[in-house]
Design a protein around this motif. Structure first.
Motif, PDB file in Angstrom:
ATOM      1  N   VAL A 165       8.465   6.485  22.795  1.00  0.00           N
ATOM      2  CA  VAL A 165       7.464   6.661  21.740  1.00  0.00           C
ATOM      3  C   VAL A 165       6.257   7.388  22.333  1.00  0.00           C
ATOM      4  CG1 VAL A 165       6.391   4.372  22.046  1.00  0.00           C
ATOM      5  CG2 VAL A 165       6.140   5.569  19.877  1.00  0.00           C
ATOM      6  N   CYS A 166       5.808   8.419  21.635  1.00  0.00           N
ATOM      7  CA  CYS A 166       4.679   9.219  22.096  1.00  0.00           C
ATOM      8  C   CYS A 166       3.480   8.877  21.223  1.00  0.00           C
ATOM      9  CB  CYS A 166       5.030  10.700  21.979  1.00  0.00           C
ATOM     10  SG  CYS A 166       3.650  11.788  22.342  1.00  0.00           S
ATOM     11  N   GLN A 204       6.242  21.618  18.064  1.00  0.00           N
ATOM     12  CA  GLN A 204       6.375  23.071  18.142  1.00  0.00           C
ATOM     13  C   GLN A 204       6.457  23.560  19.587  1.00  0.00           C
ATOM     14  OE1 GLN A 204       3.002  24.152  15.690  1.00  0.00           O
ATOM     15  NE2 GLN A 204       4.056  23.506  13.833  1.00  0.00           N
ATOM     16  N   ALA A 205       5.844  22.829  20.537  1.00  0.00           N
ATOM     17  CA  ALA A 205       5.740  23.358  21.901  1.00  0.00           C
ATOM     18  C   ALA A 205       6.730  22.745  22.883  1.00  0.00           C
ATOM     19  CB  ALA A 205       4.316  23.149  22.426  1.00  0.00           C
ATOM     20  N   THR A 206       7.184  21.540  22.624  1.00  0.00           N
ATOM     21  CA  THR A 206       7.995  20.866  23.639  1.00  0.00           C
ATOM     22  C   THR A 206       9.386  20.555  23.114  1.00  0.00           C
ATOM     23  OG1 THR A 206       7.572  18.561  23.021  1.00  0.00           O
ATOM     24  CG2 THR A 206       5.855  19.673  24.285  1.00  0.00           C
ATOM     25  N   GLY A 207      10.229  20.071  23.992  1.00  0.00           N
ATOM     26  CA  GLY A 207      11.574  19.687  23.578  1.00  0.00           C
ATOM     27  C   GLY A 207      11.655  18.191  23.298  1.00  0.00           C
ATOM     28  N   TYR A 208      10.505  17.546  23.167  1.00  0.00           N
ATOM     29  CA  TYR A 208      10.467  16.097  22.937  1.00  0.00           C
ATOM     30  C   TYR A 208      11.252  15.718  21.693  1.00  0.00           C
ATOM     31  CZ  TYR A 208       8.599  11.411  22.146  1.00  0.00           C
ATOM     32  OH  TYR A 208       8.471  10.071  21.934  1.00  0.00           O
ATOM     33  N   ARG A 209      12.166  14.734  21.845  1.00  0.00           N
ATOM     34  CA  ARG A 209      12.995  14.322  20.719  1.00  0.00           C
ATOM     35  C   ARG A 209      12.986  12.803  20.579  1.00  0.00           C
ATOM     36  NH1 ARG A 209      15.026  16.889  16.788  1.00  0.00           N
ATOM     37  NH2 ARG A 209      17.110  16.045  16.980  1.00  0.00           N
ATOM     38  N   GLY A 210      11.773  12.203  20.723  1.00  0.00           N
ATOM     39  CA  GLY A 210      11.676  10.755  20.585  1.00  0.00           C
ATOM     40  C   GLY A 210      10.863  10.376  19.355  1.00  0.00           C
ATOM     41  N   GLN A 211      10.320   9.175  19.366  1.00  0.00           N
ATOM     42  CA  GLN A 211       9.520   8.684  18.250  1.00  0.00           C
ATOM     43  C   GLN A 211       8.030   8.973  18.498  1.00  0.00           C
ATOM     44  OE1 GLN A 211      11.391   7.196  15.732  1.00  0.00           O
ATOM     45  NE2 GLN A 211      13.036   7.905  17.077  1.00  0.00           N
ATOM     46  N   TYR A 212       7.215   8.734  17.450  1.00  0.00           N
ATOM     47  CA  TYR A 212       5.764   8.917  17.564  1.00  0.00           C
ATOM     48  C   TYR A 212       5.035   7.671  17.081  1.00  0.00           C
ATOM     49  CZ  TYR A 212       6.367  13.917  18.254  1.00  0.00           C
ATOM     50  OH  TYR A 212       6.713  15.132  18.765  1.00  0.00           O
ATOM     51  N   HIS A 213       3.797   7.520  17.553  1.00  0.00           N
ATOM     52  CA  HIS A 213       2.849   6.647  16.873  1.00  0.00           C
ATOM     53  C   HIS A 213       1.545   7.433  16.739  1.00  0.00           C
ATOM     54  CE1 HIS A 213       0.803   3.039  15.480  1.00  0.00           C
ATOM     55  NE2 HIS A 213      -0.210   3.444  16.216  1.00  0.00           N
ATOM     56  N   VAL A 214       1.093   7.600  15.504  1.00  0.00           N
ATOM     57  CA  VAL A 214      -0.115   8.388  15.262  1.00  0.00           C
ATOM     58  C   VAL A 214      -1.285   7.439  15.016  1.00  0.00           C
ATOM     59  CG1 VAL A 214      -1.147  10.192  13.854  1.00  0.00           C
ATOM     60  CG2 VAL A 214       1.321  10.189  14.251  1.00  0.00           C
ATOM     61  N   LEU A 215      -2.291   7.510  15.884  1.00  0.00           N
ATOM     62  CA  LEU A 215      -3.409   6.562  15.808  1.00  0.00           C
ATOM     63  C   LEU A 215      -4.349   6.859  14.641  1.00  0.00           C
ATOM     64  CD1 LEU A 215      -4.197   6.704  19.621  1.00  0.00           C
ATOM     65  CD2 LEU A 215      -3.172   4.757  18.423  1.00  0.00           C
ATOM     66  N   LEU A 216      -4.417   8.127  14.230  1.00  0.00           N
ATOM     67  CA  LEU A 216      -5.408   8.563  13.231  1.00  0.00           C
ATOM     68  C   LEU A 216      -6.817   8.250  13.713  1.00  0.00           C
ATOM     69  CD1 LEU A 216      -3.589   7.370   9.971  1.00  0.00           C
ATOM     70  CD2 LEU A 216      -3.531   9.640  10.999  1.00  0.00           C
ATOM     71  N   GLY A 217      -7.070   8.491  14.997  1.00  0.00           N
ATOM     72  CA  GLY A 217      -8.389   8.250  15.571  1.00  0.00           C
ATOM     73  C   GLY A 217      -8.239   7.780  17.004  1.00  0.00           C
TER      74      GLY A 217
END
Lengths: 196, 196
Positions: free
Chosen positions: A80-81, A94-107
């Motif tokens: 998870v990124c 768009q820039a990397t080959g990352y193929r995992g999950q995300y968590h977006v903090l929104l801050g």
């Protein structure tokens, strides 16, 4: 001149980087040369503003309950990124080959502004870490003091559960000339040097 | 990522000077920080595209039958300034003290593209000249070959009715350095020199 034209020019100025002259140019361009484009933009804007919310898993922008990235069965579920904003998700995709999950903090953590772990959805991230699938948390928050504090906080959350946490590398950008790189970055690049 | 977001980013690219990266920045800015601005822009766009047409007298953009400039009783009715586009009207209004009438060609004479006097509304301008109120036609068409031909054509129209026609001055711009001015402009400036 016309009231509606003035209103349109003024409304276009809500777009970042658009001043009075470019707003005027945009309005006249649409009216004189691309009315279908203007109508389509109007529809897309109202749809997007009304229907796009946040993914219930990773919190990025989506009009669905779960975003297409979280719903993609082909992506790794053990990574998870953590990023600060939806724009960061797009940049990584768009820039990397990352193929995992995300968590977006929104801050980022900022107690003085009343932004604590809850505002950043860290309870949700915690639940995901607890679920046991995730083996590495990639910390890609900003390099500001707040970004670093946030990275540290989440790193500790992972460590407490025996999960590995990594921080993306900071250093001299590719093609960057040493003499033009700021001191903080250069000193960081020296401390973070690796065997060659 | 999300379908609606991608569509919005794509739709924003109909704006002049907006590439993929600024479109993305604009879409995310509106969604994350200014949804009311995005909704207002959507409304203004759809109103403007649907309701703005051309003034029945001068042909500039307006949502009314007659534009506010033509309807302004305080403006001189013995002067008419001929320009190619609505943007030129705004430029003249913003930069000069001109307080007369306009005629907006919405193009210039270009027989190869099928643009003749009728497409430029010159029948309407002719009717205005015939009406007898106008004493001077200010030719402010572009300095392209087509703009010059158009100016000449309208100048002849005025002359045939004994009406004075003038051409706005072309020369070295204020603050312009001689060495950076193109040859055509400089030669024009020499030919058009005035007593000092």
């Amino acid at each position: 001149m016309a009231g509606l034209l003035d209103e349109l020019i003024d409304a276009l100025r809500c777009l970042p980087g658009v001043g009075p002259r470019s707003a005027q140019r945009m309005a006249l361009h649409l009216l004189e040369r691309d009315r279908p484009g203007g109508e389509r933009l109007s529809r897309c804007l109202s749809d997007a503003m009304a229907r796009i919310g946040h993914c219930s898993t990773c919190r990025t922008l989506t009009e669905h309950e779960t975003c297409t990235l979280c719903g993609d069965a082909g992506r790794r579920r053990d990574l998870v990124c953590v990023v600060e904003a939806p724009a960061d998700v797009l940049a990584v995709e768009q820039a990397t080959g990352y193929r995992g999950q995300y968590h977006v903090l929104l801050g980022h953590l900022s107690p003085l502004d009343g932004i604590g772990p809850e505002e950043l959805g860290l309870d949700r991230l915690e639940a995901r870490l607890e679920a046991g699938e995730i083996r590495e948390v990639i910390l890609a928050t900003g390099t500001t003091a707040e970004g670093e504090v946030t990275a540290h906080y989440i790193g500790e959350m992972a460590r407490a559960r025996g999960i590995r946490s990594t921080r993306i590398a900071h250093g001299v950008p590719l093609g960057g000339e040493l003499e033009y790189v700021d001191r903080g970055t250069l000193s960081h690049a020296f401390e973070g040097r690796r065997d060659y």
